[in-house]
Design an enzyme around this catalytic site. Structure first.
Site, PDB file in Angstrom:
ATOM      1  N   HIS A 160       0.889  -1.056  -0.119  1.00  0.00           N
ATOM      2  CA  HIS A 160       0.075   0.163   0.031  1.00  0.00           C
ATOM      3  C   HIS A 160       0.878   1.074  -0.022  1.00  0.00           C
ATOM      4  CE1 HIS A 160      -3.261   2.831   1.587  1.00  0.00           C
ATOM      5  NE2 HIS A 160      -2.205   3.179   1.953  1.00  0.00           N
ATOM      6  N   GLU A 161       2.072   1.377   0.866  1.00  0.00           N
ATOM      7  CA  GLU A 161       2.610   2.628   0.917  1.00  0.00           C
ATOM      8  C   GLU A 161       3.536   2.579  -0.159  1.00  0.00           C
ATOM      9  OE1 GLU A 161       2.298   4.649   3.066  1.00  0.00           O
ATOM     10  OE2 GLU A 161       1.059   3.510   4.494  1.00  0.00           O
ATOM     11  N   HIS A 164       1.657   4.611  -2.939  1.00  0.00           N
ATOM     12  CA  HIS A 164       1.845   5.877  -2.746  1.00  0.00           C
ATOM     13  C   HIS A 164       3.247   6.442  -3.740  1.00  0.00           C
ATOM     14  CE1 HIS A 164      -1.404   6.719  -0.292  1.00  0.00           C
ATOM     15  NE2 HIS A 164      -0.966   6.058   0.899  1.00  0.00           N
ATOM     16  N   ASP A 222      -4.867   7.554  -1.091  1.00  0.00           N
ATOM     17  CA  ASP A 222      -5.866   6.649  -0.261  1.00  0.00           C
ATOM     18  C   ASP A 222      -6.974   6.916  -0.821  1.00  0.00           C
ATOM     19  OD1 ASP A 222      -3.765   5.876   1.759  1.00  0.00           O
ATOM     20  OD2 ASP A 222      -3.625   7.878   2.514  1.00  0.00           O
TER      21      ASP A 222
HETATM   22 ZN   LIG Z   1      -2.104   5.310   2.576  1.00  0.00          ZN
END
Ligand SMILES: [Zn+2]
Length: 203
Positions: free
Chosen positions: A145-146, A149, A155
């Site tokens: 997930h990170e 980014h 998000d």
């Molecule tokens: Zn996030």
């Protein structure tokens, strides 16, 4: 950011200095202006770093984003796994392990805000991985997930478990580590040559 802590606590052990805002993994903090700004700042930092290399080697066609994982040894396998996940999911950008020439770095430690992607005081991008959150939630999902980014995705905490960028929104039982088709398309669009030349011109 992967998830937002239910309540604000004290912050102890943040490794990377100088961050001003956060962009992380869950819940109630969803969609705040500070998080969105941190996401954008992070992407711009990575794009600037990549653009410099492209300027130095104009013949490069594939865009490679180099990461330094040496400051997050606990998560070595999840970080390598995240590169594998994203490299298998998208076409226009590749993640590659490196050291001195890295475009961004992973750090680990304890932070009440959880895990997040941010920029330091010098405008360098980094991903911070929080120990406690990576035990509560499926660690491979947090790291992937990170890393999403890093590739420019915002998000979407209210999204389903089948999305990677819903982070901790679907709860700790969600163990999906793969971006869905829309997220893949979005990354390929961000890193398309046409879009890159607009965002980070090589001159
Ligand atoms: Zn996030």
């Amino acid at each position: 950011m992967f998830a937002t802590p239910a309540q604000a606590g004290s912050s102890d052990g943040l490794v990377a200095p100088g961050g001003t805002s956060v962009s992380g993994f869950s819940g109630t903090y969803a969609g705040s202006a500070a998080e969105a700004a941190a996401n954008r700042a992070f992407l711009q930092a990575v794009l600037r770093s990549v653009a410099k290399k492209r300027a130095a080697s104009p013949k490069l066609t594939a865009v490679t984003v180099v990461y330094d994982a040496s400051q997050a040894p606990t998560f070595a396998s999840e970080i390598a796994g995240s590169a594998q996940i994203w490299n298998g999911a998208v076409h226009n950008v590749r993640l590659s392990a490196g050291g001195a020439n890295a475009d961004f770095s992973y750090y680990e430690g304890n932070d009440s805000r959880g895990s997040y992607a941010d920029t330091d005081g010098s405008g360098h991008g980094y991903v911070f991985l929080d120990y406690q959150q990576n035990q509560e939630y499926y660690s491979q999902r947090v790291v992937a997930h990170e890393t999403g980014h890093v590739l420019g995705l915002p998000d979407d905490y209210s999204g389903p478990c089948s999305e990677l960028m819903s982070g901790g929104g679907p709860g700790p039982s969600c163990r999906n580590t793969q971006p869905d088709q829309q997220e893949r398309n979005q990354v390929d669009s961000i890193w398309s040559n046409a879009n890159l030349s607009k965002l980070a011109p090589v001159s």
